[in-house]
Design a protein around this motif. Structure first.
Motif, PDB file in Angstrom:
ATOM      1  N   LYS A 237      59.645   9.637  27.512  1.00 18.17           N
ATOM      2  CA  LYS A 237      58.633  10.181  28.100  1.00 18.17           C
ATOM      3  C   LYS A 237      57.070   9.971  27.684  1.00 18.17           C
ATOM      4  CE  LYS A 237      57.798  15.184  29.197  1.00 18.17           C
ATOM      5  NZ  LYS A 237      58.193  16.856  29.219  1.00 18.17           N
ATOM      6  N   LYS A 326      47.272  23.195  34.202  1.00 21.41           N
ATOM      7  CA  LYS A 326      48.254  23.407  34.108  1.00 21.41           C
ATOM      8  C   LYS A 326      49.853  22.024  33.089  1.00 21.41           C
ATOM      9  CE  LYS A 326      52.504  24.613  36.494  1.00 21.41           C
ATOM     10  NZ  LYS A 326      53.659  25.040  37.694  1.00 21.41           N
ATOM     11  N   GLU A 327      49.416  21.462  34.164  1.00 20.45           N
ATOM     12  CA  GLU A 327      50.369  20.115  33.785  1.00 20.45           C
ATOM     13  C   GLU A 327      49.248  19.750  32.209  1.00 20.45           C
ATOM     14  OE1 GLU A 327      50.548  17.375  37.514  1.00 20.45           O
ATOM     15  OE2 GLU A 327      48.871  16.893  36.393  1.00 20.45           O
ATOM     16  N   LYS A 329      49.017  21.603  29.886  1.00 19.88           N
ATOM     17  CA  LYS A 329      49.303  22.264  28.581  1.00 19.88           C
ATOM     18  C   LYS A 329      50.249  22.066  27.613  1.00 19.88           C
ATOM     19  CE  LYS A 329      48.031  26.650  30.802  1.00 19.88           C
ATOM     20  NZ  LYS A 329      47.724  27.605  31.276  1.00 19.88           N
ATOM     21  N   GLU A 330      51.274  21.167  28.680  1.00 17.58           N
ATOM     22  CA  GLU A 330      52.483  20.233  27.712  1.00 17.58           C
ATOM     23  C   GLU A 330      52.156  19.512  26.700  1.00 17.58           C
ATOM     24  OE1 GLU A 330      55.222  18.978  30.772  1.00 17.58           O
ATOM     25  OE2 GLU A 330      55.330  20.839  32.109  1.00 17.58           O
ATOM     26  N   THR A 332      51.149  18.875  24.388  1.00 19.64           N
ATOM     27  CA  THR A 332      50.511  18.620  22.575  1.00 19.64           C
ATOM     28  C   THR A 332      50.651  18.366  21.785  1.00 19.64           C
ATOM     29  OG1 THR A 332      52.770  20.192  22.378  1.00 19.64           O
ATOM     30  CG2 THR A 332      50.473  21.511  23.520  1.00 19.64           C
ATOM     31  N   ASN A 335      54.971  18.367  21.055  1.00 20.29           N
ATOM     32  CA  ASN A 335      55.629  17.872  22.252  1.00 20.29           C
ATOM     33  C   ASN A 335      55.505  16.522  22.390  1.00 20.29           C
ATOM     34  OD1 ASN A 335      56.306  20.545  23.063  1.00 20.29           O
ATOM     35  ND2 ASN A 335      54.818  20.557  24.611  1.00 20.29           N
TER      36      ASN A 335
END
Length: 341
Positions: A237, A326-327, A329-330, A332, A335
């Protein structure tokens, strides 16, 4: 005339010689090993200290390296874990070597079709990129702090300073000095973390398939070329994430790309970074030497909230992406590094 030794004498010598396991056992209960080039420590090279560490340790062993220049090819093998290699001074504790891809070495074997068709008559072959490392880290949960890793080879080909293969590797307040291919993150599905590091190079000087987070690092381009060459696998990812980094360049350097894809699903993100004026408006390139238009539909080149003269989101290539609030925020550390940090 051949001298003959009685078997009993040879056996006695064998028994008296210290074994590697004996040397390791001597330091099993020592939390910190001291390396000093001038002989004032327990070891004169970092490699010697690494050699005495017990395999698969569940506790942390510190190797403290005093100021000095350590010319060695250091390998941290796959059976070592939980080691911290800490320098006395970032700029004066230097592990260095000078191999480059075009160095001639004894032929290792018929490793390619080209060698089979055109064997080198003098029994030599070029070293190639992946043997040029100064430091190679195969073990997991290894930390380097406060030191310099350098490949000081002349600009005659690829010359890796740091080659990583292990998982959960941490580099804090380190310098990585070199030219082409300074840092090779060499294994997919491994996680790396760089904090407050200085990384310099010429071409593709951060490259490979690993997932790596760069926090507060200075990324310095020495010529007009490319910073990254990620080869992130399709099913991974995240690849390279640069957060709060500063991109600088040598005097006269004015045309640097953020990256070009070494493989079709390359992932690279620059966010909250200060991009110097040397970064070209288009930002990214599709590896012009073997241009494949299809890659422009698969690469994952992204930016968010960058600043500086090189931050020109409206002029980037159409196949890169500016992330939304918004995108982002993922994105981190938890993650990206899958829970490890």
């Amino acid at each position: 005339m051949r001298t003959k030794f009685p078997i009993a004498v040879l056996l006695a010598l064998f028994i008296l010689l210290p074994s590697t396991s004996d040397a390791r056992g001597k330091y099993d209960n020592t939390d910190t090993l001291v390396v000093a080039r001038d002989g004032s420590g327990e070891f004169r090279t970092v490699s010697e200290a690494v050699e005495v560490c017990r395999a698969f340790m569940e506790y942390t062993k510190v190797i403290y390296v005093k100021k000095g220049i350590y010319k060695e090819k250091l390998v941290v093998p796959s059976w070592l874990t939980n080691i911290e290699i800490i320098g006395e001074d970032r700029d004066e504790t230097i592990i260095t070597f000078d191999d480059h891809a075009n160095v001639k070495i004894p032929k290792i074997g018929l490793e390619s079709t080209q060698q089979l068709q055109d064997p080198n008559k003098d029994g030599l072959q070029t070293m190639g990129t992946f043997r040029t490392y100064t430091v190679k880290v195969e073990g997991c949960h290894i930390t380097f702090r406060n030191l310099t890793i350098e490949n000081q080879a002349p600009r005659k080909g690829q010359a890796v300073a740091l080659h990583t293969e292990g998982d959960c590797l941490r580099f804090v307040n380190c310098r990585f000095l070199g030219n082409q291919d300074t840092i090779y993150t060499g294994m997919a599905n491994t996680r790396l973390y760089f904090e407050d590091c200085y990384i310099e190079g010429t071409t593709d000087f951060i490259f490979g398939p690993s997932t790596a987070w760069f926090e507060g690092c200075t990324i310095h381009s020495k010529i007009n070329s490319y910073i990254t060459a990620a080869s992130t696998p399709k099913d991974v990812k995240y690849g390279y994430v640069f957060n709060n980094c500063t991109l600088t360049a040598a005097e006269g350097v004015d045309k640097v790309f953020l990256g070009r894809p070494w493989r079709a699903y390359a992932y690279t993100l620059f966010m909250n970074c200060d991009l110097g004026k040397h970064i070209v408006p288009e930002g990214w390139q599709n590896w012009k030497d073997y241009h494949d238009p299809a890659q422009e539909g698969t690469v994952r080149y992204q930016e968010y909230n960058n600043r500086g003269e090189g931050a020109k989101p409206q002029q980037r290539v159409a196949w890169s992406k500016q992330l939304s609030k918004k995108e982002i925020k993922e994105i981190t550390i938890e993650n990206v590094l899958n829970g490890w940090k």
